[in-house]
Scaffold this motif. Structure first.
Motif, PDB file in Angstrom:
ATOM      1  N   VAL A   1       0.886  -1.166  -0.023  1.00 21.73           N
ATOM      2  CA  VAL A   1      -0.111  -0.113   0.125  1.00 21.73           C
ATOM      3  C   VAL A   1       0.831   1.241   0.038  1.00 21.73           C
ATOM      4  O   VAL A   1       2.236   0.936   0.497  1.00 21.73           O
ATOM      5  N   ILE A   2       0.367   2.238  -0.621  1.00 22.13           N
ATOM      6  CA  ILE A   2       1.173   3.460  -0.641  1.00 22.13           C
ATOM      7  C   ILE A   2       0.706   4.536   0.531  1.00 22.13           C
ATOM      8  O   ILE A   2      -0.674   4.530   0.579  1.00 22.13           O
ATOM      9  N   ALA A   3       1.681   5.116   1.322  1.00 21.74           N
ATOM     10  CA  ALA A   3       1.196   5.925   2.496  1.00 21.74           C
ATOM     11  C   ALA A   3       0.864   7.426   2.010  1.00 21.74           C
ATOM     12  O   ALA A   3       1.662   7.748   1.245  1.00 21.74           O
ATOM     13  N   GLY A   4      -0.398   7.986   2.152  1.00 20.57           N
ATOM     14  CA  GLY A   4      -0.823   9.232   1.596  1.00 20.57           C
ATOM     15  C   GLY A   4      -0.845   9.398   0.294  1.00 20.57           C
ATOM     16  O   GLY A   4      -1.279   8.459  -0.519  1.00 20.57           O
ATOM     17  N   THR A   5      -0.244  10.380  -0.272  1.00 25.05           N
ATOM     18  CA  THR A   5      -0.351  10.565  -1.748  1.00 25.05           C
ATOM     19  C   THR A   5       0.510   9.619  -2.669  1.00 25.05           C
ATOM     20  O   THR A   5       1.557   9.588  -2.306  1.00 25.05           O
TER      21      THR A   5
END
Ligand code: MF3
Ligand code: CO
Length: 256
Positions: free
Chosen positions: A116-120
């Motif tokens: 998963v990517i944190a934030g933008t």
């Protein structure tokens, strides 16, 4: 030696796998800029205990190496797999966080991972993760009794290359269930030598495509656990435990 699982084993795996998938989903939802790996490690231990099972990686010695010191692997950016989450790391904006969990329940082990990517998110990173997930979903469809196990890697390699990404070839999927790592190895690329290994009813495997933006080669990081990409380009990892049954594949750990 491949140890096929009984119907009862598979029923137990399905129960444990459903719990593991729920727990990994909860951990994934906690990922945001500023979160500490220790929070995720502690929550993992708590949720597994509450569910009546134990972490499968904590204390496990991969290939006879040192005992793994954490329940959760949290590998970031160029980290592909095996970063112990008990080493404190604070997640930053836009980072790729790969979470890998094993669970022992009713004597049976399930294994799964997500990224998963944190934030933008950067568009390229997003596409890397979407493609890695697609590799896993499509590879699962190849898990039919009577089919060669090499069909899995063939599918993964073709999707990854088609999207312009690199397959990490030295890291592989594996049989799972009675132990964390069992025979057979499940390659993420096509190897003709594996065409003769046929999937049978009762086979349970962990399929785990690992893709990167820039290199198929790996190194070990300074923490002495983490496998990183040789060129430090970012990587993604998705994994599911899958049982081969007479009716086709059963996803033991629903993808999150
Ligand atoms: N899912 C990981 C794998 O298949 C299991 C890691 S074992 C560990 O390699 F103990 F090193 F975490
Ligand atoms: Co695995």
């Amino acid at each position: 030696m491949i140890r096929l699982k009984s119907k009862q084993d598979i029923a137990n795996l399905e129960e444990g796998g459903a719990i593991l998938s729920r727990i990994l989903g909860e951990i994934k939802a906690m990922v945001r800029p500023g979160v500490s790996s220790l929070e995720l490690e502690n929550t993992t231990n708590k949720l597994m205990k509450e569910a009546g099972g134990v972490p499968a990686f904590l204390g496990y010695a991969p290939e006879g190496n040192r005992k793994y010191p954490a329940a959760l692997c949290m590998s970031v950016n160029e980290g592909i797999v095996h970063t112990p989450a008990n080493i404190e790391y604070i997640v930053k904006e836009g980072e790729i966080v790969s979470l890998d969990l094993g669970f022992k329940y009713k004597g049976m082990i399930t294994d799964m991972a997500t990224s998963v990517i944190a934030g933008t998110a950067d568009k390229k990173d997003e596409k890397l993760l979407e493609t890695t997930k697609k590799c896993l979903e499509e590879a699962i469809k190849e898990c039919q009794p009577g089919a060669p196990i090499s069909a899995i890697g063939k599918r993964i390699e073709s999707i990854a290359k088609g999207a312009g990404f690199f397959v990490i070839k030295e890291l592989v999927g594996h049989g799972v269930g009675y132990d964390v790592h069992e025979a057979p190895v499940v390659l993420n690329y096509h190897d003709k030598n594996m065409d003769s290994v046929i999937m049978e009813e009762g086979l349970v495997i962990a399929i785990e495509p690992m893709l990167s933006l820039g290199s198929e080669n790996i190194d070990v990081a300074e923490d002495s656990w983490t496998y990183i990409t040789a060129d430090k380009s970012r990587a993604g990892h998705f994994e599911a435990t899958v049982a081969i049954t007479a009716n086709g594949p059963v996803i033991i750990t629903p993808i999150v």
